[in-house]
Design an enzyme around this catalytic site. Structure first.
Site, mmCIF file in Angstrom:
data_model
loop_
_atom_site.group_PDB
_atom_site.id
_atom_site.type_symbol
_atom_site.label_atom_id
_atom_site.label_comp_id
_atom_site.label_asym_id
_atom_site.label_seq_id
_atom_site.Cartn_x
_atom_site.Cartn_y
_atom_site.Cartn_z
ATOM 1 N N ARG A 113 -9.127 13.407 16.549
ATOM 2 C CA ARG A 113 -10.319 15.110 16.046
ATOM 3 C C ARG A 113 -10.859 14.200 17.449
ATOM 4 O O ARG A 113 -11.626 12.916 17.551
ATOM 5 C CB ARG A 113 -11.012 13.938 15.198
ATOM 6 N N SER A 158 -14.404 12.742 19.000
ATOM 7 C CA SER A 158 -15.502 12.124 17.970
ATOM 8 C C SER A 158 -16.792 12.554 18.923
ATOM 9 O O SER A 158 -17.419 12.002 18.095
ATOM 10 C CB SER A 158 -15.035 10.710 18.589
ATOM 11 N N GLU A 184 0.749 -1.103 0.312
ATOM 12 C CA GLU A 184 -0.254 0.078 0.107
ATOM 13 C C GLU A 184 0.797 1.063 -0.097
ATOM 14 O O GLU A 184 0.052 2.552 -0.651
ATOM 15 C CB GLU A 184 -1.145 -0.069 1.386
ATOM 16 N N GLU A 234 3.003 2.107 5.019
ATOM 17 C CA GLU A 234 2.599 1.810 4.057
ATOM 18 C C GLU A 234 1.232 3.340 3.447
ATOM 19 O O GLU A 234 0.481 2.360 3.510
ATOM 20 C CB GLU A 234 1.227 0.752 5.414
HETATM 21 C C1 LIG Z 1 -5.615 7.806 18.398
HETATM 22 C C2 LIG Z 1 -5.109 6.829 19.408
HETATM 23 C C3 LIG Z 1 -3.050 5.902 19.236
HETATM 24 C C4 LIG Z 1 -5.498 6.816 20.756
HETATM 25 O O1 LIG Z 1 -5.054 5.166 21.234
HETATM 26 P P1 LIG Z 1 -4.386 5.079 22.094
HETATM 27 O O2 LIG Z 1 -3.865 6.489 23.488
HETATM 28 O O3 LIG Z 1 -4.832 4.255 22.887
HETATM 29 O O4 LIG Z 1 -6.502 6.273 23.054
HETATM 30 P P2 LIG Z 1 -7.272 4.829 23.500
HETATM 31 O O5 LIG Z 1 -7.692 3.884 22.626
HETATM 32 O O6 LIG Z 1 -6.921 3.352 24.491
HETATM 33 O O7 LIG Z 1 -7.912 5.774 24.229
HETATM 34 C C5 LIG Z 1 -7.371 6.736 25.964
HETATM 35 C C6 LIG Z 1 -9.177 7.315 26.079
HETATM 36 O O8 LIG Z 1 -9.303 8.733 24.782
HETATM 37 C C7 LIG Z 1 -10.251 8.493 23.955
HETATM 38 N N1 LIG Z 1 -10.147 8.712 22.686
HETATM 39 C C8 LIG Z 1 -9.456 7.715 22.308
HETATM 40 N N2 LIG Z 1 -9.611 8.675 20.966
HETATM 41 C C9 LIG Z 1 -10.827 9.807 21.108
HETATM 42 C C10 LIG Z 1 -11.614 10.468 19.984
HETATM 43 N N3 LIG Z 1 -11.614 10.699 18.851
HETATM 44 N N4 LIG Z 1 -12.557 11.232 20.694
HETATM 45 C C11 LIG Z 1 -12.991 11.066 22.170
HETATM 46 N N5 LIG Z 1 -11.832 10.529 22.649
HETATM 47 C C12 LIG Z 1 -11.142 9.802 22.134
HETATM 48 C C13 LIG Z 1 -11.024 6.965 24.571
HETATM 49 O O9 LIG Z 1 -11.948 6.370 24.612
HETATM 50 C C14 LIG Z 1 -10.264 6.403 25.922
HETATM 51 O O10 LIG Z 1 -10.922 6.912 26.901
HETATM 52 P P3 LIG Z 1 -11.570 6.548 28.273
HETATM 53 O O11 LIG Z 1 -9.715 6.807 28.978
HETATM 54 O O12 LIG Z 1 -12.232 7.270 29.359
HETATM 55 O O13 LIG Z 1 -11.368 5.584 27.512
HETATM 56 C C15 LIG Z 1 -5.696 5.573 18.499
HETATM 57 O O14 LIG Z 1 -7.179 5.643 18.572
HETATM 58 C C16 LIG Z 1 -5.362 5.331 16.658
HETATM 59 O O15 LIG Z 1 -5.562 6.458 16.287
HETATM 60 N N6 LIG Z 1 -4.171 4.570 16.521
HETATM 61 C C17 LIG Z 1 -3.504 4.621 15.239
HETATM 62 C C18 LIG Z 1 -3.333 3.116 14.996
HETATM 63 C C19 LIG Z 1 -2.939 3.082 13.417
HETATM 64 O O16 LIG Z 1 -4.001 3.656 12.430
HETATM 65 N N7 LIG Z 1 -1.768 2.337 12.762
HETATM 66 C C20 LIG Z 1 -1.662 2.034 11.933
HETATM 67 C C21 LIG Z 1 -1.495 0.905 10.897
HETATM 68 S S1 LIG Z 1 -1.689 0.498 9.375
#
Ligand SMILES: CC(C)(COP(=O)(O)OP(=O)(O)OC[C@H]1O[C@@H](n2cnc3c(N)ncnc32)[C@H](O)[C@@H]1OP(=O)(O)O)[C@@H](O)C(=O)NCCC(=O)NCCS
Length: 335
Positions: free
Chosen positions: A310, A312, A197, A213
Site C-alpha cells: 500500500r 504510504s 501465534e 505465524e
Molecule cells: C513490502 C516489503 C517486503 C518491502 O520491503 P523491501 O523490499 O525491503 O523494500 P524497502 O523497504 O527497501 O523499500 C524499497 C523502496 O520502496 C519504498 N517503499 C517501501 N514500502 C513502501 C510503501 N508502502 N509505500 C511507499 N514506498 C514504499 C521504500 O521507501 C524504498 O524507497 P527507496 O528506494 O527510495 O529507498 C516490506 O516492507 C515488508 O512489509 N516485509 C514484510 C516483513 C514481515 O512482515 N515478515 C514477517 C515477520 S513475522
C-alpha cells in the site's frame, strides 16, 4: 495420495448418554493399496454389516501387529473398538466417519479439499476436551465438582466440536509452538513450523516446509517454502466472503498482520499490514516499474512474482513485479 474403499480401526469414547464423543483411528486399511495394513481389509469388511460396527471380540480382527493389538486391548470402560468403512467419497453419515475423514487428512493420505466433508459440523458433537479425555457437556458440571472435591486436576483445554491434532496424530518433522492452535484435520507437511501465534484449521495446511505465524483458515493450502508472518490472515470460506478457496503458492511471504482474500501464485510478497480482498482495486505495474492499469485483485489470482504494497503516500494498493526471491531461514526452520 490414497484412495477408497478403506476401513479405519478406531477406539471410540462413549459419553454417559451413550453418545460417541470422539474416535481415534490408529490404523487404516486400504483395499487397493499394498501396505502393512492392506491384508486386514477383507477380514474387517466381513465383520461389518453396516459402515460402522462395534467390535466386541478383538481377536476377530485377526491383527498380527503386536503394537496394534496392545493399543486396542484392556480398554477403559468408556472406550469401545469400532470399524468404520468408507466406500466412496460421499457426504458424512456418522461421527465415526467424520473423525475418520479428519484423520485421513492429518495422516496426509488425502489432500485438503479432496474429501467430501458435507455434514461435518452436524456430525460432530460439542465436547469438553480435557486432560482426562473428552467429556460430554451434560456431565461436565458433575466432573468439575468431583475434581474439586477430590483435589484432582481437571484441565479443560477447550469446548469445541474439533479436538486438537496432537491429541491423536503427531505429523513427522513438524514443530508446533502451541498444540491447541492446530485442529484435528490439519495437513502439516514435513519441515513445517507453526509458531504460537499460528493457527491451522481442519482441511487446511502446508504442502512442504513452511513457517506459520498467521492463520490458515479451513480449505486454505500453503505451498512449500512459504512464510506466513505474525498475525496474518488467510480468508476462509466457511462464513461470509465468497466461496473462492484461498491458496498460497511456493516461496511466498505474507507480511505480519497482512491478509489475503485471493489465491496467490509463487514468489509473491504482501507487505506487512496490507489486507487484499478480492474486490480491492490495485494499480498494476509493468516490468519497467511503470503503472499499467487498475484492476481488481481477483484478476491477479494465481499470478506469480508479485509484490503487493500500500503506497504510504497515496494510499493506493500497488502490485509490482517482485524483485526479490523469498527464502525461508533454513536454520530457523530446521525441525
Ligand atoms: C513490502 C516489503 C517486503 C518491502 O520491503 P523491501 O523490499 O525491503 O523494500 P524497502 O523497504 O527497501 O523499500 C524499497 C523502496 O520502496 C519504498 N517503499 C517501501 N514500502 C513502501 C510503501 N508502502 N509505500 C511507499 N514506498 C514504499 C521504500 O521507501 C524504498 O524507497 P527507496 O528506494 O527510495 O529507498 C516490506 O516492507 C515488508 O512489509 N516485509 C514484510 C516483513 C514481515 O512482515 N515478515 C514477517 C515477520 S513475522
Amino acid at each position: 495420495m490414497k484412495n477408497f474403499p478403506l476401513i479405519g480401526l478406531g477406539i471410540a469414547t462413549k459419553g454417559s448418554s451413550g453418545n460417541t464423543l470422539d474416535t481415534f483411528f490408529p490404523c487404516i486399511s486400504f483395499k487397493n493399496i499394498e501396505d502393512e495394513f492392506s491384508q486386514y481389509y477383507e477380514i474387517w469388511d466381513s465383520l461389518m454389516s453396516e459402515n460402522v460396527a462395534e467390535i466386541k471380540d478383538a481377536a476377530s480382527l485377526n491383527i498380527q501387529d503386536e503394537g496394534l493389538n496392545t493399543a486396542i486391548s484392556n480398554l477403559n470402560e468408556n472406550k469401545i473398538i469400532v470399524l468404520c468403512r468408507i466406500i466412496e467419497n460421499q457426504p458424512i453419515q456418522t461421527i465415526e466417519e467424520a473423525y475418520l475423514k479428519l484423520h485421513l487428512i492429518s495422516y496426509k493420505y488425502f489432500a485438503p479439499n479432496s474429501l467430501n466433508l458435507e455434514n461435518l459440523f452436524d456430525s460432530l458433537l460439542n465436547v469438553a476436551w480435557t486432560n482426562q479425555g473428552p467429556i460430554e457437556l451434560g456431565d461436565i458440571d458433575k466432573r468439575i465438582l468431583s475434581a474439586q472435591k477430590n483435589n484432582q486436576s481437571l484441565e479443560i483445554k477447550s469446548v469445541d466440536k474439533f479436538p486438537c491434532l496432537t491429541d491423536y496424530i503427531i505429523p513427522p518433522g513438524v514443530r508446533i509452538g502451541d498444540a491447541s492452535r492446530v485442529r484435528l484435520g490439519a495437513y502439516l507437511s514435513e519441515g513445517t513450523t507453526v509458531m504460537h501465534e499460528g493457527f491451522v484449521n481442519f482441511n487446511a495446511g502446508t504442502l512442504g516446509p513452511a513457517m506459520i505465524e498467521g492463520r490458515i483458515s479451513a480449505g486454505v493450502v500453503i505451498g512449500k517454502n512459504s512464510d506466513l508472518g505474525g498475525g496474518c490472515s488467510t480468508m476462509g470460506t466457511l462464513s461470509g466472503g465468497n466461496d473462492i478457496k484461498i491458496s498460497i503458492g511456493e516461496n511466498c511471504l505474507l507480511g505480519a498482520n497482512s491478509g489475503l482474500g485471493i489465491p496467490l501464485g509463487d514468489n509473491c510478497i504482501i507487505e506487512a499490514g496490507l489486507y487484499i480482498t478480492g474486490g480491492s482495486k490495485i494499480t498494476k505495474y509493468n516490468s519497467n516499474n511503470e503503472p499499467e492499469s487498475v484492476i481488481k485483485a481477483s484478476e491477479l489470482a494465481g499470478c506469480n512474482n508479485l509484490l503487493f504494497i500500500r503506497n504510504s503516500q497515496t494510499g493506493a494498493i500497488e502490485a509490482k513485479i517482485n524483485p526479490k526471491s523469498v527464502e525461508l531461514n533454513e536454520e530457523l526452520h530446521k525441525n
